[in-house]
Design a protein around this motif. Sequence first.
Motif, PDB file in Angstrom:
ATOM      1  N   PHE A  15      22.249  44.383  41.762  1.00 52.37           N
ATOM      2  CA  PHE A  15      20.969  44.200  41.467  1.00 52.37           C
ATOM      3  C   PHE A  15      20.738  45.703  41.044  1.00 52.37           C
ATOM      4  O   PHE A  15      21.175  46.580  41.686  1.00 52.37           O
ATOM      5  CB  PHE A  15      20.121  43.982  42.538  1.00 52.37           C
ATOM      6  N   PRO A  16      20.012  45.772  39.949  1.00 47.15           N
ATOM      7  CA  PRO A  16      19.300  47.016  39.529  1.00 47.15           C
ATOM      8  C   PRO A  16      18.363  47.654  40.631  1.00 47.15           C
ATOM      9  O   PRO A  16      17.820  47.055  41.036  1.00 47.15           O
ATOM     10  CB  PRO A  16      18.617  46.818  38.025  1.00 47.15           C
ATOM     11  N   VAL A  79      21.005  30.243  40.965  1.00 46.73           N
ATOM     12  CA  VAL A  79      19.941  31.193  40.533  1.00 46.73           C
ATOM     13  C   VAL A  79      20.592  32.529  39.809  1.00 46.73           C
ATOM     14  O   VAL A  79      19.865  32.805  38.688  1.00 46.73           O
ATOM     15  CB  VAL A  79      18.933  31.522  41.847  1.00 46.73           C
ATOM     16  N   TYR A  80      21.488  33.087  40.483  1.00 42.83           N
ATOM     17  CA  TYR A  80      22.209  34.070  39.807  1.00 42.83           C
ATOM     18  C   TYR A  80      23.489  33.932  39.680  1.00 42.83           C
ATOM     19  O   TYR A  80      24.340  33.128  40.218  1.00 42.83           O
ATOM     20  CB  TYR A  80      22.206  35.264  41.091  1.00 42.83           C
ATOM     21  N   LEU A  95      18.691  23.416  46.883  1.00 38.16           N
ATOM     22  CA  LEU A  95      18.224  24.795  47.833  1.00 38.16           C
ATOM     23  C   LEU A  95      16.937  24.549  48.520  1.00 38.16           C
ATOM     24  O   LEU A  95      15.759  24.610  47.740  1.00 38.16           O
ATOM     25  CB  LEU A  95      18.265  26.110  47.023  1.00 38.16           C
ATOM     26  N   VAL A 101       8.480  25.748  48.365  1.00 39.21           N
ATOM     27  CA  VAL A 101       8.742  26.543  46.824  1.00 39.21           C
ATOM     28  C   VAL A 101       8.912  25.253  45.923  1.00 39.21           C
ATOM     29  O   VAL A 101       9.307  24.259  46.136  1.00 39.21           O
ATOM     30  CB  VAL A 101      10.124  27.169  46.840  1.00 39.21           C
TER      31      VAL A 101
ATOM     32  N   ILE B 117      11.661  30.349  39.804  1.00 40.98           N
ATOM     33  CA  ILE B 117      12.841  30.782  38.932  1.00 40.98           C
ATOM     34  C   ILE B 117      13.720  31.536  40.430  1.00 40.98           C
ATOM     35  O   ILE B 117      15.026  30.948  40.440  1.00 40.98           O
ATOM     36  CB  ILE B 117      12.812  31.854  38.023  1.00 40.98           C
ATOM     37  N   LYS B 118      13.439  31.840  41.253  1.00 39.14           N
ATOM     38  CA  LYS B 118      14.202  32.564  42.263  1.00 39.14           C
ATOM     39  C   LYS B 118      14.420  31.689  43.339  1.00 39.14           C
ATOM     40  O   LYS B 118      15.485  31.741  44.064  1.00 39.14           O
ATOM     41  CB  LYS B 118      13.434  33.743  42.857  1.00 39.14           C
ATOM     42  N   GLN B 119      13.906  30.413  43.477  1.00 32.98           N
ATOM     43  CA  GLN B 119      13.989  29.734  44.436  1.00 32.98           C
ATOM     44  C   GLN B 119      14.740  28.256  44.141  1.00 32.98           C
ATOM     45  O   GLN B 119      15.269  27.736  45.113  1.00 32.98           O
ATOM     46  CB  GLN B 119      12.581  29.448  45.355  1.00 32.98           C
ATOM     47  N   CYS B 184      12.995  37.673  27.415  1.00 31.69           N
ATOM     48  CA  CYS B 184      13.975  38.391  28.328  1.00 31.69           C
ATOM     49  C   CYS B 184      13.613  39.689  28.417  1.00 31.69           C
ATOM     50  O   CYS B 184      13.567  40.484  29.218  1.00 31.69           O
ATOM     51  CB  CYS B 184      15.509  38.097  28.117  1.00 31.69           C
ATOM     52  N   VAL B 188      12.095  43.075  31.365  1.00 31.18           N
ATOM     53  CA  VAL B 188      12.467  44.416  31.505  1.00 31.18           C
ATOM     54  C   VAL B 188      11.317  45.233  31.468  1.00 31.18           C
ATOM     55  O   VAL B 188      11.207  46.408  31.937  1.00 31.18           O
ATOM     56  CB  VAL B 188      13.513  44.523  30.526  1.00 31.18           C
ATOM     57  N   PHE B 275      20.922  36.289  27.363  1.00 31.95           N
ATOM     58  CA  PHE B 275      20.282  37.305  28.259  1.00 31.95           C
ATOM     59  C   PHE B 275      19.586  37.016  29.666  1.00 31.95           C
ATOM     60  O   PHE B 275      19.236  37.525  30.481  1.00 31.95           O
ATOM     61  CB  PHE B 275      19.199  38.357  27.822  1.00 31.95           C
ATOM     62  N   SER B 277      20.314  35.177  32.292  1.00 35.47           N
ATOM     63  CA  SER B 277      20.600  35.303  33.689  1.00 35.47           C
ATOM     64  C   SER B 277      20.836  36.815  34.114  1.00 35.47           C
ATOM     65  O   SER B 277      20.912  36.978  35.246  1.00 35.47           O
ATOM     66  CB  SER B 277      22.256  34.520  33.719  1.00 35.47           C
ATOM     67  N   GLN B 278      20.924  37.667  33.167  1.00 35.65           N
ATOM     68  CA  GLN B 278      20.917  38.901  33.365  1.00 35.65           C
ATOM     69  C   GLN B 278      19.507  39.468  34.014  1.00 35.65           C
ATOM     70  O   GLN B 278      19.462  40.287  34.656  1.00 35.65           O
ATOM     71  CB  GLN B 278      21.142  39.888  32.127  1.00 35.65           C
ATOM     72  N   VAL B 279      18.407  38.855  33.289  1.00 34.88           N
ATOM     73  CA  VAL B 279      17.150  39.592  33.790  1.00 34.88           C
ATOM     74  C   VAL B 279      16.543  38.857  34.926  1.00 34.88           C
ATOM     75  O   VAL B 279      15.788  39.365  35.438  1.00 34.88           O
ATOM     76  CB  VAL B 279      16.120  39.429  32.499  1.00 34.88           C
ATOM     77  N   VAL B 280      17.072  37.610  34.935  1.00 30.27           N
ATOM     78  CA  VAL B 280      16.465  37.161  36.403  1.00 30.27           C
ATOM     79  C   VAL B 280      16.599  37.761  37.609  1.00 30.27           C
ATOM     80  O   VAL B 280      15.759  37.828  38.626  1.00 30.27           O
ATOM     81  CB  VAL B 280      17.341  35.621  36.646  1.00 30.27           C
ATOM     82  N   LYS B 281      17.665  38.836  37.499  1.00 33.54           N
ATOM     83  CA  LYS B 281      17.949  39.659  38.564  1.00 33.54           C
ATOM     84  C   LYS B 281      16.914  40.626  38.599  1.00 33.54           C
ATOM     85  O   LYS B 281      16.686  41.464  39.687  1.00 33.54           O
ATOM     86  CB  LYS B 281      19.254  40.307  38.719  1.00 33.54           C
ATOM     87  N   LYS B 282      16.095  40.833  37.701  1.00 36.15           N
ATOM     88  CA  LYS B 282      15.118  42.010  37.571  1.00 36.15           C
ATOM     89  C   LYS B 282      13.803  41.546  37.982  1.00 36.15           C
ATOM     90  O   LYS B 282      12.886  42.174  37.794  1.00 36.15           O
ATOM     91  CB  LYS B 282      15.188  42.697  36.202  1.00 36.15           C
TER      92      LYS B 282
END
Lengths: 259, 283
Positions: A15-16, A79-80, A95, A101, B117-119, B184, B188, B275, B277-282
Amino acid sequence: MSHTTIHLEGVSIDFPRTKVTVGTIERSLLRMIGVGSRREPMFTALHEVSLEVKEGDVLGLVGRNGAGKSTLLRVIAGVYRPDRGVARRSGRVCLLAGLGVGFIGNLSGRENIYLYGAILGHRRQLLDKLRDSIIEFSGIEEFIDQPLRTYSSGMKARLGFSVAAAVRPEILLIDEVLAVGDADFRERSTARIKEMMNEAGTVLIASHSLGLIQEICNRAILVEKGHIVVSGTPDEVCTTYMGQEKKLKSVPAAGAGSR
Amino acid sequence: MSDVVHPTHLVEINAPVPFLAGPREMWRNFREYRHLIWNFIQRDIRLKYRDSSLGYFWSLLEPMGLSAVYWVLFVILAGKPQPKFALWVLIGVIVWGFFSQAVSDTLTSLTRNEGLIKQVYFPREIFALTNVGSKLILSALSLLVCIPLMVHFRIAPTPYLLMVPVGLALTAMLGLGIGLAMACLNVVNRDVDYFFRFVMRAGFFLSPVMWTVEQAGSRKSILPYLLYNPITLPLTLVRDGIDGHGLHMARHYIIYGVSFSVLTFLLGAAIFKRFESQVVKKL
């Protein structure tokens, strides 16, 4: 013989380390296409985790807050995307994380059943059939046409579990959700998980309630700083975890005394 | 239960998609998740006017009110307009409103739906597709306001009406394309959102909303630039279709307009899938 349903191979997630102030557009742009001059500081939430879970397994995940349990479940849910390594699974996954949620506060409980069911990939006709059993299982018939924002967190969790249990996914991931239900609901959901076990479903439960893990899981893992440190029977894993917790508790006290 | 797939083999979770395969992947997800998309669209429309007593009438009243304001403004600035001007502005307002909402909804689709999105996992373009889908339905309903005006100006329905759905579809593609390409980046850096809000406000005056291609035709020096505005063609398709005549535009501008919208959509889809799946972590 039982098939493997989840297979993780050296999965890592970075993670950033986001700071509150954000960089300029150009720098973020460049970094996205990989031309960035300076590497962004990273935090590795999972370190080369490998895991195999089979049909009929109920796997407990224990570990402290921030150890990587939720991240692990989210990788399996999709999700990730892993930064390194490969994650594979077979079958439908569901999940259950957080409290209710995927639910929309302004819609009624009944409408949310359809919405959540659709999120889990089911069509209306199937949900029409399941609706009554979902409402009955959740035990909130009385409030089912009220907007969801009026529900307590326990009620939301009950509704979520009821939908998830009714649609019978091959893989059910539960992230600290059962703990909020009352004793009666907890008993019923435990029974439902055991049923899934017999139906060759796969269940992963992340929980701080060691009693729950010992009661319903047949396997457990201890997650610590992104590593799986112990893997074994629930009793073994819980004992190790408890032992570590005790040590951790005594350390700061001793440290404070010596200073 | 036909929905249940029995586990036979393992499939890679969330496997990366090559850049050029992005649009195809999106199409596949669209087909697979159409029930969810439809469910979301119904929810959007149902929630839009909840707790208001006029309800759906707002989607008719709002463009009518705005058009009246622009009409008055035009009379003050440019004198007496042509009689059909009220209809032209009304169509312009509805299509422009749809376009700018499509851009801003799609642009913010990831940041607004962080919690979901996170869940839960489902393809994230679904948020954009459902938002634009529901706005498309509401805008099509808004266009019904044109019927009384058509009766008043004695405009009979012609086969040119078929240009209306084409124009709306191109508007949707253009809006989705721009929004998906930037969604995306907006995760950021939220400046993207603010920047595009400004662009859309400014774009309003550079687009044929308060004026038409025919009116601009008298100013030969600026007309070609205005015809290169990508929203000009979709908007004019809807307007001329309802007005019941063909486009007064050279063929190469038409080809340019159509391909601009389609290519923007394809490119936006590819960038988004690359992009996402990369930005989901942000988030």
